[in-house]
Scaffold this motif. Structure first.
Motif, PDB file in Angstrom:
ATOM      1  N   GLU A   1      35.514  37.551  49.229  1.00  0.00           N
ATOM      2  CA  GLU A   1      36.099  36.538  48.342  1.00  0.00           C
ATOM      3  C   GLU A   1      36.492  35.288  49.137  1.00  0.00           C
ATOM      4  OE1 GLU A   1      37.064  34.584  45.053  1.00  0.00           O
ATOM      5  OE2 GLU A   1      36.089  36.544  45.070  1.00  0.00           O
TER       6      GLU A   1
ATOM      7  N   LYS B   1      33.365  33.345  49.842  1.00  0.00           N
ATOM      8  CA  LYS B   1      32.936  32.659  48.618  1.00  0.00           C
ATOM      9  C   LYS B   1      33.834  31.458  48.309  1.00  0.00           C
ATOM     10  CE  LYS B   1      32.107  33.611  43.732  1.00  0.00           C
ATOM     11  NZ  LYS B   1      32.193  34.620  42.671  1.00  0.00           N
ATOM     12  N   GLU B   2      35.136  31.655  48.408  1.00  0.00           N
ATOM     13  CA  GLU B   2      36.093  30.583  48.116  1.00  0.00           C
ATOM     14  C   GLU B   2      35.894  29.373  49.022  1.00  0.00           C
ATOM     15  OE1 GLU B   2      40.900  29.782  48.586  1.00  0.00           O
ATOM     16  OE2 GLU B   2      40.188  31.848  48.440  1.00  0.00           O
ATOM     17  N   HIS B   3      35.629  29.617  50.298  1.00  0.00           N
ATOM     18  CA  HIS B   3      35.494  28.526  51.272  1.00  0.00           C
ATOM     19  C   HIS B   3      34.040  28.160  51.555  1.00  0.00           C
ATOM     20  CE1 HIS B   3      39.780  28.371  52.093  1.00  0.00           C
ATOM     21  NE2 HIS B   3      39.771  29.687  52.082  1.00  0.00           N
TER      22      HIS B   3
END
Length: 189
Positions: free
Chosen positions: A125, A128-130
């Motif tokens: 996650e 994915k977020e960064h």
């Protein structure tokens, strides 16, 4: 004007920092950004870092640096020792992503999770977020490598030439221009 100068001076210590595993940032966790000219003492060891997509990055430490099975004589390598709880680590992500994209044929960045008890799903996650475009490794060899490199605080980055020779150690937030200057040396050797 005095108020602006005061605000600038008040936040200046947080601009060039590194974190240790005691978060949030305390006075003992703050380190000035520096380039360490001292070469780490490498012992002959074998590593198998496991990425979040279950690939193995294998290499051996030598007296001169690290010999990467997959990247030897093909790509320079940055070992980025980081933690998800470390603000300077997060702040360096856009620069690392840009440097990786601009040098994708000549550079590999390997982020090594340091003393950060995250699950695989949490790290996926985070990636994915960064929108991270290079591998992050998890597992027991992460700490083994951090110990050999004498990592005490994060972020710390270690730059190796295409031949695996140690080039430089960076502590804290590194200016992009400084990293690129040494990266050029690593790619040409």
């Amino acid at each position: 004007m005095k108020k602006i100068i005061f605000i600038f001076l008040a936040f200046l210590p947080f601009v060039f920092t590194a974190c240790d595993s005691k978060s949030p940032i305390s006075a003992s966790a703050v380190s000035k950004t520096k380039i360490n000219e001292e070469k780490p003492k490498f012992e002959s060891q074998t590593y198998s870092l496991i990425t979040t997509d279950e690939k193995i990055i294998a290499f051996k430490s030598t007296e001169e640096g690290l010999n990467f099975d997959e990247f030897k004589d093909k790509k320079a390598v940055i070992i980025d020792i980081f933690a998800t709880w470390c603000p300077p680590c997060i702040e360096s992500l856009p620069m690392l992503k840009e440097i990786k994209e601009n040098n994708k044929d000549n550079l590999e960045i390997i982020s090594v999770l340091f003393q950060d008890p995250k699950t695989l799903d949490e790290i996926k996650e985070f990636i994915k977020e960064h929108q991270i475009n290079y591998p992050i490794t998890m597992g027991s060899d992460n700490q083994k490598l951090a110990d050999e490199l004498s990592v005490k605080k994060v972020p710390e980055m270690f730059l190796f030439s295409k031949s695996g020779k140690f080039i430089h150690k960076f502590v804290g937030n590194v200016p992009k221009e400084e990293l690129e200057k040494y990266l050029k040396i690593a790619i040409e050797n």
